[in-house]
Design a protein around this motif. Structure first.
Motif, PDB file in Angstrom:
ATOM      1  N   ASP A 144      34.783  36.052  55.305  1.00 34.26           N
ATOM      2  CA  ASP A 144      35.967  36.371  56.102  1.00 34.26           C
ATOM      3  C   ASP A 144      36.402  37.753  55.647  1.00 34.26           C
ATOM      4  O   ASP A 144      37.072  37.910  54.627  1.00 34.26           O
ATOM      5  CB  ASP A 144      37.064  35.336  55.830  1.00 34.26           C
ATOM      6  N   LYS A 145      35.988  38.769  56.438  1.00 29.69           N
ATOM      7  CA  LYS A 145      36.211  40.152  56.009  1.00 29.69           C
ATOM      8  C   LYS A 145      37.683  40.462  55.783  1.00 29.69           C
ATOM      9  O   LYS A 145      38.048  41.136  54.810  1.00 29.69           O
ATOM     10  CB  LYS A 145      35.628  41.117  57.038  1.00 29.69           C
ATOM     11  N   ALA A 146      38.533  39.987  56.640  1.00 29.83           N
ATOM     12  CA  ALA A 146      39.962  40.294  56.511  1.00 29.83           C
ATOM     13  C   ALA A 146      40.543  39.675  55.243  1.00 29.83           C
ATOM     14  O   ALA A 146      41.270  40.330  54.485  1.00 29.83           O
ATOM     15  CB  ALA A 146      40.713  39.791  57.738  1.00 29.83           C
ATOM     16  N   ALA A 147      40.208  38.380  55.037  1.00 30.11           N
ATOM     17  CA  ALA A 147      40.753  37.692  53.859  1.00 30.11           C
ATOM     18  C   ALA A 147      40.213  38.310  52.571  1.00 30.11           C
ATOM     19  O   ALA A 147      40.945  38.491  51.589  1.00 30.11           O
ATOM     20  CB  ALA A 147      40.405  36.205  53.921  1.00 30.11           C
ATOM     21  N   ARG A 177      42.235  40.162  49.575  1.00 23.53           N
ATOM     22  CA  ARG A 177      42.151  39.707  48.183  1.00 23.53           C
ATOM     23  C   ARG A 177      41.772  40.846  47.252  1.00 23.53           C
ATOM     24  O   ARG A 177      42.377  41.044  46.185  1.00 23.53           O
ATOM     25  CB  ARG A 177      41.120  38.579  48.073  1.00 23.53           C
ATOM     26  N   LEU A 178      40.753  41.616  47.647  1.00 19.96           N
ATOM     27  CA  LEU A 178      40.289  42.713  46.797  1.00 19.96           C
ATOM     28  C   LEU A 178      41.340  43.825  46.695  1.00 19.96           C
ATOM     29  O   LEU A 178      41.495  44.449  45.644  1.00 19.96           O
ATOM     30  CB  LEU A 178      38.971  43.265  47.338  1.00 19.96           C
ATOM     31  N   ALA A 235      42.932  45.279  43.356  1.00 20.93           N
ATOM     32  CA  ALA A 235      42.913  46.711  43.033  1.00 20.93           C
ATOM     33  C   ALA A 235      44.313  47.200  42.666  1.00 20.93           C
ATOM     34  O   ALA A 235      44.488  48.000  41.736  1.00 20.93           O
ATOM     35  CB  ALA A 235      42.362  47.510  44.213  1.00 20.93           C
ATOM     36  N   GLU A 236      45.316  46.710  43.381  1.00 18.90           N
ATOM     37  CA  GLU A 236      46.704  47.103  43.095  1.00 18.90           C
ATOM     38  C   GLU A 236      47.118  46.634  41.690  1.00 18.90           C
ATOM     39  O   GLU A 236      47.754  47.373  40.931  1.00 18.90           O
ATOM     40  CB  GLU A 236      47.615  46.481  44.158  1.00 18.90           C
ATOM     41  N   LYS A 237      46.757  45.423  41.355  1.00 19.96           N
ATOM     42  CA  LYS A 237      47.076  44.865  40.036  1.00 19.96           C
ATOM     43  C   LYS A 237      46.385  45.651  38.917  1.00 19.96           C
ATOM     44  O   LYS A 237      46.993  45.975  37.889  1.00 19.96           O
ATOM     45  CB  LYS A 237      46.629  43.399  40.006  1.00 19.96           C
ATOM     46  N   GLU A 272      36.094  49.787  34.522  1.00 16.74           N
ATOM     47  CA  GLU A 272      34.852  49.194  35.026  1.00 16.74           C
ATOM     48  C   GLU A 272      35.149  48.167  36.122  1.00 16.74           C
ATOM     49  O   GLU A 272      34.485  48.124  37.161  1.00 16.74           O
ATOM     50  CB  GLU A 272      34.093  48.533  33.868  1.00 16.74           C
ATOM     51  N   LYS A 273      36.201  47.350  35.895  1.00 14.69           N
ATOM     52  CA  LYS A 273      36.580  46.348  36.890  1.00 14.69           C
ATOM     53  C   LYS A 273      37.046  47.025  38.191  1.00 14.69           C
ATOM     54  O   LYS A 273      36.703  46.597  39.293  1.00 14.69           O
ATOM     55  CB  LYS A 273      37.704  45.461  36.345  1.00 14.69           C
ATOM     56  N   MET A 274      37.818  48.107  38.046  1.00 15.77           N
ATOM     57  CA  MET A 274      38.309  48.831  39.217  1.00 15.77           C
ATOM     58  C   MET A 274      37.155  49.406  40.036  1.00 15.77           C
ATOM     59  O   MET A 274      37.161  49.343  41.278  1.00 15.77           O
ATOM     60  CB  MET A 274      39.263  49.944  38.775  1.00 15.77           C
ATOM     61  N   ALA A 275      36.158  49.935  39.345  1.00 19.23           N
ATOM     62  CA  ALA A 275      35.005  50.518  40.036  1.00 19.23           C
ATOM     63  C   ALA A 275      34.278  49.455  40.866  1.00 19.23           C
ATOM     64  O   ALA A 275      33.848  49.707  41.993  1.00 19.23           O
ATOM     65  CB  ALA A 275      34.056  51.156  39.023  1.00 19.23           C
ATOM     66  N   LYS A 276      34.170  48.233  40.313  1.00 19.99           N
ATOM     67  CA  LYS A 276      33.487  47.155  41.028  1.00 19.99           C
ATOM     68  C   LYS A 276      34.294  46.711  42.255  1.00 19.99           C
ATOM     69  O   LYS A 276      33.733  46.459  43.327  1.00 19.99           O
ATOM     70  CB  LYS A 276      33.263  45.974  40.081  1.00 19.99           C
ATOM     71  N   VAL A 277      35.611  46.627  42.076  1.00 16.30           N
ATOM     72  CA  VAL A 277      36.456  46.214  43.208  1.00 16.30           C
ATOM     73  C   VAL A 277      36.391  47.249  44.323  1.00 16.30           C
ATOM     74  O   VAL A 277      36.255  46.908  45.514  1.00 16.30           O
ATOM     75  CB  VAL A 277      37.915  46.010  42.723  1.00 16.30           C
ATOM     76  N   GLN A 278      36.456  48.533  43.966  1.00 19.61           N
ATOM     77  CA  GLN A 278      36.408  49.592  44.978  1.00 19.61           C
ATOM     78  C   GLN A 278      35.053  49.617  45.677  1.00 19.61           C
ATOM     79  O   GLN A 278      34.963  49.867  46.886  1.00 19.61           O
ATOM     80  CB  GLN A 278      36.705  50.935  44.318  1.00 19.61           C
ATOM     81  N   SER A 279      33.984  49.340  44.904  1.00 22.86           N
ATOM     82  CA  SER A 279      32.645  49.291  45.505  1.00 22.86           C
ATOM     83  C   SER A 279      32.554  48.154  46.518  1.00 22.86           C
ATOM     84  O   SER A 279      31.996  48.311  47.609  1.00 22.86           O
ATOM     85  CB  SER A 279      31.595  49.119  44.401  1.00 22.86           C
ATOM     86  N   ALA A 280      33.122  46.996  46.150  1.00 24.21           N
ATOM     87  CA  ALA A 280      33.086  45.848  47.058  1.00 24.21           C
ATOM     88  C   ALA A 280      33.897  46.128  48.330  1.00 24.21           C
ATOM     89  O   ALA A 280      33.494  45.768  49.436  1.00 24.21           O
ATOM     90  CB  ALA A 280      33.627  44.613  46.337  1.00 24.21           C
ATOM     91  N   LEU A 281      35.040  46.793  48.179  1.00 22.43           N
ATOM     92  CA  LEU A 281      35.855  47.157  49.351  1.00 22.43           C
ATOM     93  C   LEU A 281      35.094  48.096  50.274  1.00 22.43           C
ATOM     94  O   LEU A 281      35.136  47.966  51.509  1.00 22.43           O
ATOM     95  CB  LEU A 281      37.166  47.810  48.894  1.00 22.43           C
ATOM     96  N   ALA A 282      34.375  49.043  49.658  1.00 22.24           N
ATOM     97  CA  ALA A 282      33.608  50.003  50.462  1.00 22.24           C
ATOM     98  C   ALA A 282      32.538  49.285  51.270  1.00 22.24           C
ATOM     99  O   ALA A 282      32.294  49.609  52.442  1.00 22.24           O
ATOM    100  CB  ALA A 282      32.990  51.048  49.539  1.00 22.24           C
ATOM    101  N   LYS A 283      31.903  48.296  50.646  1.00 23.80           N
ATOM    102  CA  LYS A 283      30.842  47.566  51.361  1.00 23.80           C
ATOM    103  C   LYS A 283      31.429  46.769  52.527  1.00 23.80           C
ATOM    104  O   LYS A 283      30.829  46.678  53.603  1.00 23.80           O
ATOM    105  CB  LYS A 283      30.109  46.633  50.393  1.00 23.80           C
TER     106      LYS A 283
END
Length: 943
Positions: free
Chosen positions: A878-881, A885-886, A890-892, A930-941
């Motif tokens: 579910d892309k929107a959900a 979540r991501l 990222a904000e946190k 490192e965690k932020m980089a992974k979250v941003q990568s997932a958002l980009a995908k």
């Protein structure tokens, strides 16, 4: 076998059996020997973490070489620890309102022996709890009858060789204990003091004077000269002239000596050889008198007996009556006031200085001129030595030659420099102590003061004839008797032939000790052993670090950071821990601080880790560094490691007991590449472990074994073995079971020197299945030896490709945020080797995939590429959900990053905050980034 790992249930059972069966004893049927001497713990209390660290290393070596087939002898013992033990018992008496003088020497010594039985017994039981496989039949105490006989024989022989003498020398004196103490027992503490500048008028022209700066005006009464540098033009015209010593009326000369620093202070130094070690050497060069103005209680005397450097009395100096009987510090105040009143005090300045204090009493140590017994370090012996390459050398030369020649090797090698630095500046060894507890010096005096040194009073009386004799009341320095343990523990007697044990175990293989006693014990053992046996005491000296707390602070009761190894083994609740730590403190007023530190470090007490977890932790810390920062969390990690081994063995037994495990060598076998890989990794591990033990790198041994057992065997091979047993043909199943039990059995033997209890328990169950029950105990089984021919490179290559595939899929799951309990179909396309095609089903287990299949033709939707293979996990998202979540995550993370960056960026924080806190913050920052980089990568995908 128990389903759950319970250390307490297996440890006492196995240790008692090992000891009862005599497994720890030397075996002279074995030709090659391995021996090791235990640095004898002091009978002053209980063992601490430093002992557990030291003994884990020694026991690991003993168990390793015993399994390698050596005649292994680890000799245990305890040290009487003269001053330390006497203080403990005196404190006990003080609590009852008594002193040793109230009891008298004989009754007091009875009390000390009673304490020794309690403390010594506790220590040996603690050693057993740590798993020490020492030869208890050879246990000694440095004041037992055998050691007393050896001490007396050595003292008498050294005396008759002109290597022991009695003389008046300057020593460290503890006024509270009333005894000389060694440098080891003196701590130099920085204190805030004063520098007093005092006028010393010329005798023939009082209007002219030199100004002397001193931090100890109370010793002015014992001055014999004022020294200036011979090239100091300000004072060359005064050299040889007389000065009037303030407050005394005596005159003293101005002398020239290069010891004086022209640019420090006024360039004039008062010389008080009876109360300062440097002044002693200056006075000796100029043949001055020595005038002691302090008594043994550190109070000013009414009159001082002057003497020369041979100790011969020269004159009696009357001291000012008003100071007689004053404590040195009270006298200081009065003398300063009198100097000021006389117009002789020029100025007083604040001054930081290093003050020597007794480590037992905290009292300021006084350099004191007293009659003491000494061992001559640089004198040649007068006959009576065994034939050897050391014959004719002084004791210092013997100790130096042993190391220079390579007969004794230091590990790490850099400690040779420290050793040589001390040996090159060695002084005669003061061996007498004014105590009651210890080896009483075997010397008697007649009415005329003549000395008779003999092995017994009867022998001394025979030498003295009808003259009445009085025994010397002093005892020997503790280090004197402990210096003899390399041979006094092996049946040595002066003039008798070598025993079987001496021939086998001198030199011993290695001495394991801390760097702080290189000078005081290691060097002296080399001196005494080479002198009396003609051999070095040990071949290697392995110097390990000192155990500190997790922040690198010294462990001490007053800091509340001490950990009793038995508490870590058994566990202890907070209430009991608090009582234990706050009872019997040297300074009761520190109890609140200790309680606070304990609550902070162990809010719920200390959970039991078991002996094996403690030992593995200690082994992992045994690098070549100077200190060990003990982290409780690390012990918890190795407790989990022991649990991992237990559970893995349970799995293996469930899948192999009453099954065909290839015991019948005539049955066919079919090794898969996974089987060949784990067998090959076993060979590599065997080689690496053996090299680590033989080079004293316990940290590398622990790391190697941990990685093999946890990663290779448990996480990889067992998982692959499950697939092979479920899906393979009977031959594959048989081969898999055989590989499972044989690799596990070998791994248990590899681990045994470090974690003996769990390996014994598991080996008894596994060894029969592996056809490896060659002994009644694992400690008597052979240590595994590597066979390079069993390493199949092709299997390693195939396994590497499979691991890459699994790693890629696991990364995919992580990047896509797929929960562990969610199974998704996995598709693979590309150049997967044919040999791996049949292992695609294994990916199901290893990657939590729902199914594994080949990617359909013309499907061009790879998610990751690994070794030419395209991988895709088919999941509905579910892309929107997921984006929401991501984004929230990222904000946190950004808020946490901003807060941490602000903290680290605060002016002065990095430079002023404790280093361990700064490092902790930096590590946390790196983890957040490192965690932020992974979250941003997932958002980009997703976008």
């Amino acid at each position: 076998m128990l389903n759950k790992y319970s250390p307490a249930e297996i440890e006492s059972k196995h240790y008692q059996n090992w000891e009862n069966q005599g497994y720890f004893a030397a075996d002279f049927a074995r030709a090659e020997a391995f021996s090791i001497q235990l640095p004898p713990p002091n009978v002053t209390g209980t063992l601490h973490m430093g002992h557990a660290f030291n003994q884990t290393i020694m026991d690991g070596l003993a168990r390793y070489y015993r399994m390698k087939g050596r005649n292994t002898c680890w000799i245990p013992g305890t040290d009487h620890a003269g001053i330390a033990t006497q203080i403990v018992v005196e404190r006990q008496l003080a609590a009852q309102g008594l002193s040793r003088h109230d009891l008298g020497r004989e009754k007091f010594l009875e009390k000390v022996w009673e304490w020794k039985e309690v403390s010594g017994g506790t220590i040996t039981q603690q050693m057993r709890r740590v798993g020490c496989s020492a030869d208890w039949s050879r246990e000694y105490f440095t004041m037992d009858d055998t050691r007393a006989e050896a001490v007396t024989a050595v003292f008498v022989k050294l005396y008759h060789q002109d290597l022991i003498y009695r003389g008046k020398r300057l020593v460290n004196w503890d006024p509270v204990l009333g005894t000389a103490v060694s440098d080891l027992e003196v701590e130099n503490v920085e204190t805030e003091g004063s520098m007093w500048h005092i006028r010393y008028p010329l005798a023939d022209n009082p209007a002219e004077a030199v100004v002397v700066a001193t931090t100890r005006p109370e010793t002015l009464l014992g001055d014999v000269a004022v020294a200036v540098h011979p090239e100091d033009e300000r004072y060359t015209h005064l050299i040889g002239k007389q000065l009037t010593l303030p407050l005394t009326g005596r005159t003293i000369p101005v002398i020239a000596d290069e010891y004086v620093e022209k640019d420090f202070g006024s360039g004039c130094v008062k010389i008080t050889p009876a109360h300062d070690f440097n002044d002693y050497e200056v006075g000796k060069r100029h043949n001055t008198e020595l005038i002691s103005v302090l008594g043994l209680d550190a109070k000013i005397l009414a009159e001082a007996q002057a003497c020369d450097y041979r100790g011969t009395p020269t004159q009696v100096c009357r001291l000012p009556e008003k100071y007689a009987g004053l404590d040195r510090f009270e006298a200081r105040k009065q003398i300063v006031a009198d100097l000021d009143a006389a117009g002789l005090l020029v100025k007083t300045e604040p001054h930081k200085l290093m003050t020597p204090k007794g480590d037992r009493t905290g009292s300021v140590i006084e350099p004191m001129l007293t009659n003491q017994w000494f061992v001559a370090m640089n004198a040649a012996p007068q006959g009576g030595e065994p034939e050897s390459e050391f014959k004719g050398m002084s004791l210092a030369q013997k100790a130096k030659h042993a190391v220079d020649s390579g007969a004794v090797r230091f590990i790490p090698e850099n400690w040779v420099n420290t050793y040589n630095q001390w040996m090159n500046n060695i002084q005669d060894w003061c061996i007498s102590r004014q105590l009651w507890w210890g080896h009483q010096i075997p010397a008697w005096y007649d009415e005329n003061g003549k000395i008779y040194v003999a092995r017994s009073e009867a022998e001394a009386q025979k030498l003295a004839g009808s003259l009445h004799l009085t025994r010397d009341e002093d005892v020997l320095d503790t280090w004197f008797s402990s210096a003899l343990v390399p041979f006094s523990t092996l049946g040595w007697k002066d003039g008798e032939p070598d025993t079987k044990a001496m021939k086998a175990f001198i030199p011993s293989s290695v001495l394991v000790t801390g760097y702080e006693i290189i000078f005081f014990w290691v060097a002296r053992m080399i001196m005494m052993t080479t002198h009396f046996t003609g051999k070095v005491p040990f071949k290697d000296v392995y110097i390990h670090g000192i155990v500190r707390d997790h922040e690198g602070k010294k462990m001490s009761k007053s800091e509340g950071n001490v950990i009793d190894p038995v508490d870590l083994i058994d566990g202890i609740g907070l209430d009991k821990l608090l009582v234990k730590r706050t009872t019997g403190l040297r300074k009761p007023e520190t109890a609140p601080k200790v309680e606070e530190a304990t609550r902070k470090l162990f809010p719920e007490g200390i959970p039991g880790m078991g002996t094996d977890a403690l030992r593995f932790t200690m082994a992992s810390y045994a690098s070549l560094g100077r200190s060990v920062n003990f982290d409780f969390k690390r012990a918890e990690g190795y407790r989990n490691f022991c649990n991992k081994i237990w559970n893995a063995t349970n799995f293996v037994l469930m899948n192999t007991e009453n099954q065909d495990c290839g015991q019948d060598e005539t049955q066919p076998l079919a090794y898969t590449f996974a089987d060949q890989w784990i067998i090959g990794r076993l060979q590599q591990t065997e080689a690496a472990a053996a090299e680590a033990f033989e080079t004293y790198r316990f940290d590398l041994a622990a790391q190697t074994l941990y990685e093999f057992v946890w990663n290779d065997y448990c996480d990889w091979y067992i998982e692959l073995a499950k697939v092979q047993i479920q899906t393979g043909c009977p031959t594959t199943q048989r081969t898999t079971r055989r590989t499972l039990v044989r690799v596990l059995e070998a791994a248990l033997r590899l681990l045994h020197p470090i974690i003996p209890f769990i390996t014994e328990e598991l080996w008894q169950a596994v060894a029969p299945l592996a056809n490896a029950k060659t002994a009644d105990s694992i400690m008597l089984a052979a240590y595994p030896e590597a066979d390079p021919e069993k390493i199949v490179q092709a299997a390693f290559d195939q396994m590497a490709q499979l691991q890459d595939l699994v790693g890629a899929v696991r990364n995919l799951r992580g990047e896509m945020g797929i929960a562990p309990n969610v199974k998704a179909p996995l598709f693979v396309e590309g150049s997967v080797p044919e040999a791996l095609l049949k292992y695609l089903p294994a990916l199901t287990r290893l990657t939590e995939a729902k199914t594994v299949d080949r990617l359909p033709e013309n499907e061009d939707a790879p998610v990751a590429v690994c070794n030419g293979a395209r991988l895709m996990l088919k999941v509905e998202i579910d892309k929107a959900a997921e984006t929401a979540r991501l984004s929230k995550e990222a904000e946190k993370l950004q808020k946490a990053l901003d807060k941490l960056n602000a903290k680290l960026g605060k002016p002065g924080y990095v430079g002023k905050a404790p280093a361990h806190l700064v490092e902790k913050d930096k590590a946390e920052l790196a983890e957040l980034e490192e965690k932020m980089a992974k979250v941003q990568s997932a958002l980009a995908k997703l976008q």
